[in-house]
Motif scaffolding. Structure first.
Motif, PDB file in Angstrom:
ATOM      1  N   SER A 167      -7.014  -4.936  -3.942  1.00  8.05           N
ATOM      2  CA  SER A 167      -7.928  -4.734  -5.382  1.00  8.05           C
ATOM      3  C   SER A 167      -9.243  -4.021  -4.990  1.00  8.05           C
ATOM      4  O   SER A 167     -10.321  -4.611  -5.168  1.00  8.05           O
ATOM      5  CB  SER A 167      -7.935  -5.855  -5.907  1.00  8.05           C
ATOM      6  OG  SER A 167      -8.571  -5.783  -7.340  1.00  8.05           O
ATOM      7  N   PRO A 168      -9.204  -2.761  -4.539  1.00 14.24           N
ATOM      8  CA  PRO A 168     -10.764  -2.322  -4.223  1.00 14.24           C
ATOM      9  C   PRO A 168     -11.490  -2.089  -5.206  1.00 14.24           C
ATOM     10  O   PRO A 168     -12.633  -2.144  -5.193  1.00 14.24           O
ATOM     11  CB  PRO A 168     -10.373  -0.924  -3.752  1.00 14.24           C
ATOM     12  CG  PRO A 168      -9.001  -0.398  -4.242  1.00 14.24           C
ATOM     13  CD  PRO A 168      -8.233  -1.777  -4.353  1.00 14.24           C
ATOM     14  N   LYS A 169     -11.092  -1.965  -6.636  1.00 13.31           N
ATOM     15  CA  LYS A 169     -11.994  -1.816  -7.605  1.00 13.31           C
ATOM     16  C   LYS A 169     -12.018  -3.478  -8.606  1.00 13.31           C
ATOM     17  O   LYS A 169     -12.484  -3.169  -9.902  1.00 13.31           O
ATOM     18  CB  LYS A 169     -11.817  -0.672  -8.491  1.00 13.31           C
ATOM     19  CG  LYS A 169     -11.798   0.605  -7.809  1.00 13.31           C
ATOM     20  CD  LYS A 169     -11.414   1.502  -8.643  1.00 13.31           C
ATOM     21  CE  LYS A 169     -11.752   3.039  -7.918  1.00 13.31           C
ATOM     22  NZ  LYS A 169     -11.379   4.282  -8.787  1.00 13.31           N
ATOM     23  N   SER A 170     -11.488  -4.236  -7.902  1.00 10.41           N
ATOM     24  CA  SER A 170     -11.515  -5.637  -8.834  1.00 10.41           C
ATOM     25  C   SER A 170     -10.659  -5.510  -9.886  1.00 10.41           C
ATOM     26  O   SER A 170     -10.650  -6.330 -10.819  1.00 10.41           O
ATOM     27  CB  SER A 170     -12.914  -6.089  -9.163  1.00 10.41           C
ATOM     28  OG  SER A 170     -13.718  -6.388  -8.032  1.00 10.41           O
ATOM     29  N   GLN A 171      -9.574  -4.744  -9.830  1.00  8.56           N
ATOM     30  CA  GLN A 171      -8.713  -4.515 -10.881  1.00  8.56           C
ATOM     31  C   GLN A 171      -7.422  -5.386 -10.628  1.00  8.56           C
ATOM     32  O   GLN A 171      -7.090  -5.838  -9.473  1.00  8.56           O
ATOM     33  CB  GLN A 171      -8.244  -3.165 -11.134  1.00  8.56           C
ATOM     34  CG  GLN A 171      -7.147  -2.658 -10.049  1.00  8.56           C
ATOM     35  CD  GLN A 171      -7.947  -2.023  -8.671  1.00  8.56           C
ATOM     36  OE1 GLN A 171      -9.149  -2.363  -8.576  1.00  8.56           O
ATOM     37  NE2 GLN A 171      -7.106  -1.321  -8.163  1.00  8.56           N
ATOM     38  N   PRO A 172      -6.539  -5.536 -11.604  1.00 11.27           N
ATOM     39  CA  PRO A 172      -5.345  -6.381 -11.577  1.00 11.27           C
ATOM     40  C   PRO A 172      -4.369  -5.641 -10.413  1.00 11.27           C
ATOM     41  O   PRO A 172      -4.473  -4.239 -10.480  1.00 11.27           O
ATOM     42  CB  PRO A 172      -4.708  -6.566 -12.867  1.00 11.27           C
ATOM     43  CG  PRO A 172      -6.001  -6.590 -13.810  1.00 11.27           C
ATOM     44  CD  PRO A 172      -6.736  -5.572 -13.243  1.00 11.27           C
ATOM     45  N   PHE A 173      -3.541  -6.260  -9.746  1.00 12.30           N
ATOM     46  CA  PHE A 173      -2.683  -5.705  -8.841  1.00 12.30           C
ATOM     47  C   PHE A 173      -1.258  -6.406  -8.650  1.00 12.30           C
ATOM     48  O   PHE A 173      -1.067  -7.580  -9.291  1.00 12.30           O
ATOM     49  CB  PHE A 173      -3.451  -5.698  -7.572  1.00 12.30           C
ATOM     50  CG  PHE A 173      -3.700  -6.998  -6.957  1.00 12.30           C
ATOM     51  CD1 PHE A 173      -2.657  -7.713  -6.233  1.00 12.30           C
ATOM     52  CD2 PHE A 173      -4.914  -7.796  -7.157  1.00 12.30           C
ATOM     53  CE1 PHE A 173      -3.227  -8.938  -5.524  1.00 12.30           C
ATOM     54  CE2 PHE A 173      -5.159  -8.891  -6.861  1.00 12.30           C
ATOM     55  CZ  PHE A 173      -4.180  -9.602  -6.040  1.00 12.30           C
ATOM     56  N   ASP A 174      -0.307  -5.930  -8.176  1.00  9.32           N
ATOM     57  CA  ASP A 174       1.124  -6.585  -8.041  1.00  9.32           C
ATOM     58  C   ASP A 174       1.203  -6.676  -6.751  1.00  9.32           C
ATOM     59  O   ASP A 174       0.848  -5.695  -5.576  1.00  9.32           O
ATOM     60  CB  ASP A 174       2.009  -5.620  -8.710  1.00  9.32           C
ATOM     61  CG  ASP A 174       1.868  -5.449 -10.128  1.00  9.32           C
ATOM     62  OD1 ASP A 174       1.430  -6.378 -10.848  1.00  9.32           O
ATOM     63  OD2 ASP A 174       2.291  -4.197 -10.639  1.00  9.32           O
ATOM     64  N   LEU A 175       1.960  -7.753  -6.426  1.00  5.33           N
ATOM     65  CA  LEU A 175       2.659  -7.748  -5.005  1.00  5.33           C
ATOM     66  C   LEU A 175       3.962  -8.342  -5.196  1.00  5.33           C
ATOM     67  O   LEU A 175       4.468  -8.945  -5.921  1.00  5.33           O
ATOM     68  CB  LEU A 175       1.802  -9.202  -4.380  1.00  5.33           C
ATOM     69  CG  LEU A 175       0.291  -9.085  -3.932  1.00  5.33           C
ATOM     70  CD1 LEU A 175      -0.275 -10.526  -3.469  1.00  5.33           C
ATOM     71  CD2 LEU A 175       0.140  -7.891  -3.007  1.00  5.33           C
ATOM     72  N   SER A 176       4.782  -7.611  -4.029  1.00  5.36           N
ATOM     73  CA  SER A 176       6.412  -7.829  -4.193  1.00  5.36           C
ATOM     74  C   SER A 176       6.526  -8.857  -2.846  1.00  5.36           C
ATOM     75  O   SER A 176       6.207  -8.395  -1.562  1.00  5.36           O
ATOM     76  CB  SER A 176       6.998  -6.331  -4.043  1.00  5.36           C
ATOM     77  OG  SER A 176       6.658  -5.952  -5.417  1.00  5.36           O
ATOM     78  N   PHE A 177       7.685  -9.482  -2.938  1.00  4.97           N
ATOM     79  CA  PHE A 177       8.331 -10.379  -1.765  1.00  4.97           C
ATOM     80  C   PHE A 177       9.794 -10.526  -2.208  1.00  4.97           C
ATOM     81  O   PHE A 177      10.214 -10.939  -3.277  1.00  4.97           O
ATOM     82  CB  PHE A 177       7.521 -11.416  -1.881  1.00  4.97           C
ATOM     83  CG  PHE A 177       8.375 -12.363  -0.600  1.00  4.97           C
ATOM     84  CD1 PHE A 177       7.903 -12.438   0.733  1.00  4.97           C
ATOM     85  CD2 PHE A 177       9.121 -13.328  -0.929  1.00  4.97           C
ATOM     86  CE1 PHE A 177       8.645 -13.013   1.643  1.00  4.97           C
ATOM     87  CE2 PHE A 177       9.707 -14.303  -0.130  1.00  4.97           C
ATOM     88  CZ  PHE A 177       9.362 -14.167   1.272  1.00  4.97           C
ATOM     89  N   GLN A 178      10.822  -9.979  -1.299  1.00 10.06           N
ATOM     90  CA  GLN A 178      12.077  -9.968  -1.456  1.00 10.06           C
ATOM     91  C   GLN A 178      12.612  -9.679  -2.835  1.00 10.06           C
ATOM     92  O   GLN A 178      13.252 -10.409  -3.344  1.00 10.06           O
ATOM     93  CB  GLN A 178      12.616 -11.203  -1.012  1.00 10.06           C
ATOM     94  CG  GLN A 178      12.174 -11.616   0.680  1.00 10.06           C
ATOM     95  CD  GLN A 178      12.720 -12.857   1.148  1.00 10.06           C
ATOM     96  OE1 GLN A 178      13.181 -13.893   0.025  1.00 10.06           O
ATOM     97  NE2 GLN A 178      12.741 -13.238   2.300  1.00 10.06           N
TER      98      GLN A 178
END
Length: 381
Positions: A159-170
């Motif tokens: 999140s370089p601009k402090s924006q919401p982000f998604d993470l994926s796992f399996q």
């Protein structure tokens, strides 16, 4: 003779030696108050230092152990062969500790960002981590579901601009918002931390690490580790050696410094008392010669001199004890910003030690006293 005179005479007849002995002690202290004051001052200083050091010896160790607990865990439990810990492992650990420490569970996975970059994600109980890792530099702790605590080196990745982000796992994706940043100078700076409940719902991975900040001496920590091994056979119990060895080293050096300082001051006081008592014998040779000429035995003179020395030590111990409590309280407030609790159980040891020091210092003067020859001294030779 009237009845009152008879009563006084009878009382004196029953304790003539005791009353004379006490009067001689008091008179000797009054007539030679200059020398007595110097020896008394030395004993007061020695007793004050000993009292302060003994009070600090106990309190400083306790305070240092509390300070070390602020630097994180000293015991780590991990599942054997990378497996998760039993679901009741946390409750077993807390039951074993019985209030003797702080516990926090952790789980780790490697997830990927929306552009495919790998990042380590940890699930943690933030309330427990706040207590366990007080040394972490955190800008703001997450307070809402699906908020993340991001390491300062991981910010540019997720999140370089402090924006919401998604993470994926399996194949499972979670949408997160930045809740704050963490900086420790260690591996935590490259991780993303989620609330443990969010982490488990997203990954299905249970905690496989429990960090423990146990309180107590190194020996007590070892006992706790053995108890944990028996309570949770499925876990490997590992000490955090940097913390435990650093704590033992600091406590050992602190203890050695306190004891060495006290020993040096006591030795100096003993030399001062020895010098004073030698001066007493030299100045009072005529007095002792007269006492011997009047029939006083060597045993009586030795006892009288030893009683003077013991009285000097006891008086110095009481005054020094009171001064030492004040010194310990001042050191604790200045250096630890916390009061040092006065320990009156120290008084018997300080009192006995002071009397032993003065009696040992009196051995050489007493040997000189035995060599006093009344005929030679009274002739002025």
């Amino acid at each position: 003779m009237n009845p009152s005179s008879q009563t006084v005479a009878a009382r004196r007849a029953h304790s003539p030696h005791t009353s004379m002995f006490v009067r001689m002690l008091v008179r000797a202290a009054v007539l030679r108050r200059g020398r007595a004051a110097s020896a008394l001052f030395a004993m007061v200083v020695a007793a004050a230092v000993a009292t302060a050091m003994l009070n600090l010896y106990v309190d400083v160790q306790a305070k240092l152990r509390r300070e070390f607990r602020n630097y994180g865990a000293n015991i780590v439990l991990v599942g054997k062969d990378g497996a998760s810990l039993p679901t009741d492992a946390l409750s077993r650990v807390e039951s074993t500790l019985a209030g003797r420490g702080v516990v926090a569970p952790f789980a780790l996975v490697v997830a990927r960002t929306s552009d495919g970059q790998p990042v380590v994600v940890a699930g943690a109980d933030f309330d427990r981590v706040k207590q366990l890792d007080r040394w972490w530099s955190v800008s703001n702790w997450p307070s809402a579901p699906q908020q993340a605590l991001i390491g300062v080196r991981a910010v540019s990745v997720v999140s370089p601009k402090s924006q919401p982000f998604d993470l994926s796992f399996q194949g499972h994706t979670i949408h997160l918002t930045p809740g704050g940043t963490v900086q420790t100078g260690a591996a935590e700076d490259s991780r993303v931390y989620l609330a443990l409940s969010d982490f488990i719902s997203w990954t299905g991975v249970q905690p496989f690490t429990i960090e423990v900040a146990a309180t107590g001496s190194p020996e007590e920590i070892t006992v706790i580790m053995h108890q944990l091994e028996q309570a949770i056979p499925a876990a490997d119990i590992r000490p955090v050696r940097q913390i435990m060895e650093g704590e033992a080293r600091v406590l050992g050096k602190t203890r050695a410094t306190l004891l060495a300082a006290a020993a040096l001051i006591i030795l100096t006081a003993a030399l001062c008392v020895l010098s004073t008592l030698m001066g007493w014998v030299f100045d009072r040779r005529r007095d002792f010669a007269i006492m011997k000429a009047l029939g006083a035995s060597d045993r009586l003179l030795n006892g009288f001199f030893a009683a003077e020395a013991a009285a000097l030590g006891a008086t110095g111990a009481v005054i020094g004890f009171l001064a030492g409590i004040g010194i310990a309280a001042w050191i604790g407030r200045v250096n630890f910003h916390a009061p040092v609790v006065p320990r009156f159980s120290v008084l018997p040891f300080v009192l006995a030690g002071s009397m032993v020091v003065t009696l040992l210092s009196a051995i050489l003067p007493i040997s000189m006293l035995r060599r006093v020859q009344p005929a030679v001294i009274l002739r002025g030779e």
